[in-house]
Design a protein around this motif. Structure first.
Motif, PDB file in Angstrom:
ATOM      1  N   ALA A  20       0.837  -1.197   0.000  1.00 31.79           N
ATOM      2  CA  ALA A  20       0.000   0.000   0.000  1.00 31.79           C
ATOM      3  C   ALA A  20       0.873   1.248   0.000  1.00 31.79           C
ATOM      4  N   GLU A  21       0.525   2.209  -0.844  1.00 31.73           N
ATOM      5  CA  GLU A  21       1.266   3.464  -0.938  1.00 31.73           C
ATOM      6  C   GLU A  21       0.551   4.561  -0.147  1.00 31.73           C
ATOM      7  N   HIS A  22       1.346   5.533   0.323  1.00 28.08           N
ATOM      8  CA  HIS A  22       0.812   6.730   0.990  1.00 28.08           C
ATOM      9  C   HIS A  22      -0.089   6.347   2.164  1.00 28.08           C
ATOM     10  N   VAL A  23       0.520   5.717   3.142  1.00 31.58           N
ATOM     11  CA  VAL A  23      -0.194   5.222   4.322  1.00 31.58           C
ATOM     12  C   VAL A  23       0.386   5.867   5.573  1.00 31.58           C
ATOM     13  N   ASP A  24      -0.478   6.169   6.527  1.00 37.47           N
ATOM     14  CA  ASP A  24      -0.070   6.612   7.860  1.00 37.47           C
ATOM     15  C   ASP A  24      -0.355   5.480   8.849  1.00 37.47           C
ATOM     16  N   VAL A  25       0.612   5.164   9.703  1.00 37.97           N
ATOM     17  CA  VAL A  25       0.440   4.140  10.732  1.00 37.97           C
ATOM     18  C   VAL A  25       0.628   4.790  12.085  1.00 37.97           C
TER      19      VAL A  25
END
Length: 416
Positions: A20-25
């Protein structure tokens, strides 16, 4: 604890093969919290890491380490005990900095080191210690030369776990119980010879079926399992019949044995890297070099055989000696055999977690699991060798705690 937000990463969650691209965790306490598309404001006061251009993935795991075998001959060494302890501490800390957040020590490490890591006396990965190897007389764990009658030394509980050389089911049973008493989380047996053993052949099966069953019986009574050093087909057949859960090396694996392993839920932990390390040793005899070459071919074939049968393949490096950096070089070799970088990475994250019986806590990036995470400079699926370069492991988080921040990436978020 203040939330930690790792923002705008490429997420390799290792649940499956998707990216997955452009993810915040978000990390909340010791656990993984939200996983969202980039763009949601960070909670007020949260610490923030800007991860653009980097890959976030689970902390690596290694199912076959020997962090106390730091002597030049792959033993405990001959120096002072204080030097030994400090050397082991260095290996443990370096393993964490290399991005490994959980490791299974496959023999030689006193379980006291695992307790020291839990008590935060040592920076290190979560350690699952096996304590002393259990070997038969003249087996792979018997380090005496042919002319020697007396063993060089015995284990010192709380300091060093030397091999237990025993014969007979009752003696194996006692030795296994002793390892568990000292804090081992699983039992390690030597079920075949080894190339570098002084008096045996790597192809010889070792420990009888009754002896192996005794070890398995003790382990199962304590809700744990046995891992077995094992090469030859005869030895493999015996350990699977005995109920061994984790087969180490497995270079003689046949399709029939692999099918039996799959049916029983056994795992294969090949160790490919160490064979290249050994072959680079100019001191090898011609016979040893020929044996290692045979094992190398067999080990690579065993991975393919196991995969075809549906056996889960774990990941272990098997490095020994004072310098054990670069454990993740194992993954590049495994990727060649398994056919993809993704499969190799899954073996060292999700699949090892299943082997450790810790899949509910580690091995994937999912909400609610322990926040064992690494941030990699670049994209390991494009170049898996990045994982073996400690300088490219920018951030290591273990149980929600930032234990390595190479470039000072952690900063405070804005108040709104």
């Amino acid at each position: 604890m203040t939330d930690l937000v790792i923002r705008d990463v490429t997420l390799l969650a290792c649940v499956d093969q998707t990216v997955a691209e452009h993810v915040d965790v978000t990390v909340q306490g010791s656990r993984i919290g939200h996983i969202r598309r980039t763009g949601t404001p960070a909670p007020p006061g949260a610490r923030v890491i800007e991860g653009s251009g980097h890959t976030l993935m689970p902390g690596l795991t290694d199912a076959h380490v020997h962090m106390a075998l730091i002597g030049p001959a792959g033993d405990h060494g001959a120096g002072s005990w204080i030097s030994h302890v400090l050397g082991v501490k260095d290996v443990i800390e370096a393993t964490l900095d290399d991005g490994f957040t959980t490791v299974r020590d496959a023999g030689g490490l006193e379980p006291a080191y695992a307790r020291a890591v839990r008590a935060k006396q040592i920076r290190g990965p979560r350690i699952l210690p096996s304590g002393s190897f259990i070997s038969q007389t003249g087996g792979h764990g018997d380090a005496r030369l042919a002319h020697e009658a007396v063993h060089a030394g015995t284990s010192i509980p709380g300091l060093v776990a030397r091999p237990e050389v025993v014969d007979g089911a009752d003696a194996v049973r006692r030795a296994a119980r002793e390892q568990l008493r000292r804090g081992a989380t699983q039992i390690k047996v030597m079920a075949s010879g080894g190339v570098l053993s002084p008096t045996d052949r790597w192809s010889h099966p070792q420990l009888s079926l009754d002896e192996l069953r005794a070890a398995v019986e003790v382990a199962q009574a304590c809700d744990t399992y046995v891992l077995a050093h094992c090469h030859s087909e005869a030895a493999l057949r015996r350990v699977i019949q005995a109920g061994v859960r984790s087969v180490e090396h497995g270079s003689g694996l046949s399709a029939a044995i692999a099918a039996d392993m799959a049916a029983r839920g056994s795992y294969l932990v090949p160790t490919l890297l160490v064979l290249d390390v050994i072959l680079a040793d100019s001191a090898l005899t011609d016979d040893q070099r020929a044996d290692i070459t045979t094992i190398k071919r067999g080990s690579r074939r065993a991975v393919r055989t196991a995969m075809a049968a549906g056996v889960t393949v774990g990941s272990g490096s098997d490095l020994v000696g004072p310098d054990q950096r670069g454990r993740a070089r194992e993954l590049a070799r495994k990727a060649e055999v398994m056919g993809s970088a993704t499969a190799a990475i899954l073996s060292a994250t999700r699949d090892n977690a299943r082997l450790f019986r810790m899949a509910d806590r580690i091995g994937t990036v999912e909400p609610g699991k322990l926040a064992d995470l690494i941030l990699v400079d670049g994209h390991p699926l494009d170049d898996i060798t990045l994982l073996a370069d400690a300088a490219r492991i920018l951030l290591v988080v273990k149980g929600g705690v930032v234990v390595k921040d190479a470039n000072g990436l952690v900063c405070e978020a804005s108040r709104g």
